[in-house]
Design a protein around this motif. Structure first.
Motif, PDB file in Angstrom:
ATOM      1  N   PRO A  46       0.571  -1.650  -0.002  1.00 29.47           N
ATOM      2  CA  PRO A  46       0.236   0.022   0.439  1.00 29.47           C
ATOM      3  C   PRO A  46       1.089   1.155  -0.185  1.00 29.47           C
ATOM      4  CG  PRO A  46      -0.899  -1.362   1.661  1.00 29.47           C
ATOM      5  CD  PRO A  46       0.628  -2.369   1.119  1.00 29.47           C
ATOM      6  N   HIS A  47       1.976   0.994   0.148  1.00 31.31           N
ATOM      7  CA  HIS A  47       2.575   2.338   0.616  1.00 31.31           C
ATOM      8  C   HIS A  47       3.284   2.580  -0.629  1.00 31.31           C
ATOM      9  CE1 HIS A  47       5.698   5.372   2.442  1.00 31.31           C
ATOM     10  NE2 HIS A  47       6.293   4.325   2.279  1.00 31.31           N
ATOM     11  N   TYR A  48       3.351   1.482  -1.465  1.00 26.29           N
ATOM     12  CA  TYR A  48       3.795   2.705  -3.309  1.00 26.29           C
ATOM     13  C   TYR A  48       3.287   3.366  -3.229  1.00 26.29           C
ATOM     14  CZ  TYR A  48       7.135  -1.367  -1.508  1.00 26.29           C
ATOM     15  OH  TYR A  48       7.926  -2.323  -0.880  1.00 26.29           O
ATOM     16  N   GLY A  49       3.465   4.138  -3.831  1.00 26.55           N
ATOM     17  CA  GLY A  49       2.305   5.442  -4.341  1.00 26.55           C
ATOM     18  C   GLY A  49       1.013   5.742  -3.573  1.00 26.55           C
ATOM     19  N   PHE A  50       1.352   5.213  -2.638  1.00 25.05           N
ATOM     20  CA  PHE A  50      -0.527   5.315  -1.203  1.00 25.05           C
ATOM     21  C   PHE A  50      -1.558   4.195  -2.697  1.00 25.05           C
ATOM     22  CE2 PHE A  50       2.208   9.239  -1.550  1.00 25.05           C
ATOM     23  CZ  PHE A  50       3.186   8.764  -0.674  1.00 25.05           C
ATOM     24  N   SER A  73       2.686 -10.702  -3.472  1.00 25.53           N
ATOM     25  CA  SER A  73       2.750 -10.859  -1.769  1.00 25.53           C
ATOM     26  C   SER A  73       2.659  -8.811  -1.807  1.00 25.53           C
ATOM     27  CB  SER A  73       4.033 -10.780  -1.869  1.00 25.53           C
ATOM     28  OG  SER A  73       5.031  -9.994  -2.298  1.00 25.53           O
ATOM     29  N   THR A  74       2.171  -8.324  -0.507  1.00 24.93           N
ATOM     30  CA  THR A  74       1.684  -6.775  -0.039  1.00 24.93           C
ATOM     31  C   THR A  74       2.229  -6.896   0.826  1.00 24.93           C
ATOM     32  OG1 THR A  74       0.265  -5.272  -0.598  1.00 24.93           O
ATOM     33  CG2 THR A  74      -0.507  -7.119   0.154  1.00 24.93           C
ATOM     34  N   LYS A  75       1.409  -5.733   1.827  1.00 22.76           N
ATOM     35  CA  LYS A  75       2.074  -5.754   2.832  1.00 22.76           C
ATOM     36  C   LYS A  75       1.587  -4.697   3.620  1.00 22.76           C
ATOM     37  CE  LYS A  75       6.142  -5.152   0.586  1.00 22.76           C
ATOM     38  NZ  LYS A  75       6.371  -5.176  -0.297  1.00 22.76           N
ATOM     39  N   VAL A  76       1.227  -5.132   5.179  1.00 18.23           N
ATOM     40  CA  VAL A  76       0.456  -4.216   6.433  1.00 18.23           C
ATOM     41  C   VAL A  76       1.943  -3.463   7.591  1.00 18.23           C
ATOM     42  CG1 VAL A  76      -1.519  -5.983   6.002  1.00 18.23           C
ATOM     43  CG2 VAL A  76       0.495  -6.502   7.401  1.00 18.23           C
ATOM     44  N   GLY A  77       0.785  -3.066   8.033  1.00 22.34           N
ATOM     45  CA  GLY A  77       1.440  -1.836   8.848  1.00 22.34           C
ATOM     46  C   GLY A  77       1.358  -0.417   8.785  1.00 22.34           C
ATOM     47  N   ARG A  78       1.573   0.082   8.278  1.00 15.16           N
ATOM     48  CA  ARG A  78       0.803   1.672   7.403  1.00 15.16           C
ATOM     49  C   ARG A  78      -0.377   1.446   6.583  1.00 15.16           C
ATOM     50  NH1 ARG A  78       6.952   1.080   5.208  1.00 15.16           N
ATOM     51  NH2 ARG A  78       7.501   3.115   5.752  1.00 15.16           N
ATOM     52  N   ARG A  79      -1.181   2.463   7.397  1.00  9.35           N
ATOM     53  CA  ARG A  79      -2.383   2.364   7.005  1.00  9.35           C
ATOM     54  C   ARG A  79      -2.561   3.747   5.827  1.00  9.35           C
ATOM     55  NH1 ARG A  79      -2.304   4.656  12.244  1.00  9.35           N
ATOM     56  NH2 ARG A  79      -2.736   7.298  11.789  1.00  9.35           N
ATOM     57  N   LEU A  80      -3.269   4.069   5.192  1.00  8.28           N
ATOM     58  CA  LEU A  80      -3.433   5.369   3.634  1.00  8.28           C
ATOM     59  C   LEU A  80      -4.081   6.014   5.050  1.00  8.28           C
ATOM     60  CD1 LEU A  80      -2.803   3.236   1.184  1.00  8.28           C
ATOM     61  CD2 LEU A  80      -1.418   4.438   1.964  1.00  8.28           C
ATOM     62  N   ASP A  81      -4.010   6.923   4.917  1.00  7.43           N
ATOM     63  CA  ASP A  81      -5.096   8.695   5.547  1.00  7.43           C
ATOM     64  C   ASP A  81      -5.089   9.378   4.743  1.00  7.43           C
ATOM     65  OD1 ASP A  81      -5.172   7.361   8.348  1.00  7.43           O
ATOM     66  OD2 ASP A  81      -3.231   7.971   8.994  1.00  7.43           O
ATOM     67  N   PRO A  82      -5.917  10.240   4.402  1.00  6.93           N
ATOM     68  CA  PRO A  82      -5.966  11.376   3.342  1.00  6.93           C
ATOM     69  C   PRO A  82      -5.671  11.946   3.369  1.00  6.93           C
ATOM     70  CG  PRO A  82      -8.709  10.108   3.778  1.00  6.93           C
ATOM     71  CD  PRO A  82      -7.450   9.584   4.763  1.00  6.93           C
ATOM     72  N   THR A  83      -5.375  13.234   2.748  1.00  4.84           N
ATOM     73  CA  THR A  83      -4.404  14.024   2.746  1.00  4.84           C
ATOM     74  C   THR A  83      -5.364  15.420   2.001  1.00  4.84           C
ATOM     75  OG1 THR A  83      -2.499  14.863   2.660  1.00  4.84           O
ATOM     76  CG2 THR A  83      -3.191  13.108   0.557  1.00  4.84           C
ATOM     77  N   LEU A  84      -5.756  16.599   2.143  1.00  2.00           N
ATOM     78  CA  LEU A  84      -6.689  17.432   1.623  1.00  2.00           C
ATOM     79  C   LEU A  84      -5.520  18.142   1.152  1.00  2.00           C
ATOM     80  CD1 LEU A  84      -8.895  17.098   4.695  1.00  2.00           C
ATOM     81  CD2 LEU A  84      -9.360  15.864   2.886  1.00  2.00           C
ATOM     82  N   ARG A 104       0.738   6.195   6.701  1.00  2.25           N
ATOM     83  CA  ARG A 104       1.057   5.938   8.543  1.00  2.25           C
ATOM     84  C   ARG A 104       1.511   4.498   8.953  1.00  2.25           C
ATOM     85  NH1 ARG A 104       1.749  10.753   6.828  1.00  2.25           N
ATOM     86  NH2 ARG A 104       0.701  12.033   7.035  1.00  2.25           N
ATOM     87  N   PHE A 105       2.228   4.657   9.944  1.00  2.00           N
ATOM     88  CA  PHE A 105       2.951   3.157  10.611  1.00  2.00           C
ATOM     89  C   PHE A 105       1.426   2.760  11.715  1.00  2.00           C
ATOM     90  CE2 PHE A 105       7.067   3.966   9.313  1.00  2.00           C
ATOM     91  CZ  PHE A 105       7.113   2.844   8.813  1.00  2.00           C
ATOM     92  N   ASP A 106       1.079   1.790  11.721  1.00  2.00           N
ATOM     93  CA  ASP A 106      -0.304   1.337  12.458  1.00  2.00           C
ATOM     94  C   ASP A 106       0.106  -0.585  12.778  1.00  2.00           C
ATOM     95  OD1 ASP A 106      -2.574   0.458  13.979  1.00  2.00           O
ATOM     96  OD2 ASP A 106      -3.287   2.494  13.257  1.00  2.00           O
TER      97      ASP A 106
END
Length: 336
Positions: A46-50, A73-84, A104-106
């Motif tokens: 998810p982190h790759y280009g959000f 394969s993909t990954k967990v540990g970062r959530r995607l938060d909206p940026t306004l 953001r790490f979670d």
């Protein structure tokens, strides 16, 4: 867990617009050509280009792989938060992405479950083959490491185990840039794989001391990311331009070591990149090497380097010169 990764896999950070924007058509072209060339393992996050890398990969594979033969394969540990208010034309966390998010790490249970479901949607898959926890460890978190580790072991890892137990994923593991956290996790958790970036390469063999023997004893396989150590093993050091090692400027000792390896490459007619890609695969726990691939030129180069004959005498010369650890298995090259 019987997964045949193939010797060469596809690292999909670049198609998430790592450092620079790539048109959709170009990203699609490199995925199509990778599939046509026989690559079947694709790693994203998810982190790759959000979310952009997952979206592009999912859209392409939905068309070219209707029978779901690809291993993803993909990954967990970062959530995607909206940026306004972010300028989406500029790099954010290294990515020039039109997706209006930042990561953001979670490592909590709920965040991992939500991340898995969101990735499944972007990848257009009923299930995902492999789920790695992304960048756990002191390398990423410094003094916050202990708190993050507790959050993961008490929450996120429980979610990953549940997903594996129910068949939602086939395997779970770590996606990290350091070895210490791998051994720490192995002391507490049952994992299947480690995607280890940049730590067992033509330049670095410290994992021979304990991590690789531990993986062999536990039946944990290594996917080797970052085989070029941030680029220095792809371009060498003698061209006069800037080089990068471990995401930064290389120390003088590393520059000298690469220069000496290049001298042996010249002596035996071996491209530096070919040696870098092929070396890690000689270790029996290394299942695949996944360089970052962002263009069709990168893809063609990686395929050619993987097929490049390397004489046995080259590896012996590296050992004799103290340029690789004498304990490291080497590829079965041609007769010297």
């Amino acid at each position: 867990m019987a997964l045949d990764f193939g010797r060469l896999g596809f690292g999909a950070a670049a198609i998430g617009n790592l450092y620079r924007a790539i048109p959709d058509a170009d990203a699609r072209a490199v995925i199509d050509q990778a599939w046509a060339a026989g690559l079947r393992y694709f790693d994203t996050a998810p982190h790759y280009g959000f979310g952009l890398s997952e979206k592009r990969l999912g859209a392409a594979l939905a068309e070219i792989d209707p029978h779901r033969r690809a291993i993803i394969s993909t990954k967990v540990g970062r959530r995607l938060d909206p940026t306004l208010d972010a300028d989406l034309s500029q790099a954010r966390q290294g990515f020039v992405s039109p997706e209006p998010y930042e990561s953001r790490f979670d490592y909590s249970y709920d965040a991992v479950m939500r991340s898995y479901e969101a990735s499944r949607g972007r990848l257009r898959r009923d299930c995902i083959d492999i789920l790695y926890v992304h960048d756990i460890g002191r390398f990423a978190h410094g003094d916050a490491h202990e708190a993050r580790m507790r959050e993961f072991l008490d929450g996120g890892f429980r979610a990953m185990e549940e997903l594996r137990r129910t068949g939602a994923v086939r395997a779970i593991g770590l996606g990290v840039n350091e070895t210490a956290v791998c051994e720490e996790i192995l002391a507490h958790a049952d994992i299947d794989l480690i995607l280890l970036a940049g730590r067992y390469t033509l330049l670095e063999q410290a994992p021979l001391d304990s991590l690789l023997p531990l993986c062999a004893a536990r039946g944990v396989r290594i996917i080797l990311g970052g085989p070029f150590n941030s680029g220095i093993l792809a371009q060498g050091v003698r061209h006069g331009g800037p080089v990068h090692y471990d995401y930064g400027d290389p120390p003088a000792s590393i520059v000298d070591r690469v220069r000496r390896i290049e001298e042996q490459c010249d002596r035996f007619g071996v491209p530096l990149g070919a040696a870098a890609l092929q070396f890690p695969l000689a270790h029996p726990v290394v299942a695949s090497v996944i360089p970052g691939i962002g263009t069709t030129a990168h893809l063609r180069s990686a395929i050619a380097q993987m097929a490049q004959p390397v004489p046995a005498g080259f590896w012996l010369a590296l050992r004799d010169e103290g340029l690789i650890d004498a304990r490291a298995p080497v590829p079965a090259g041609m007769a010297a």
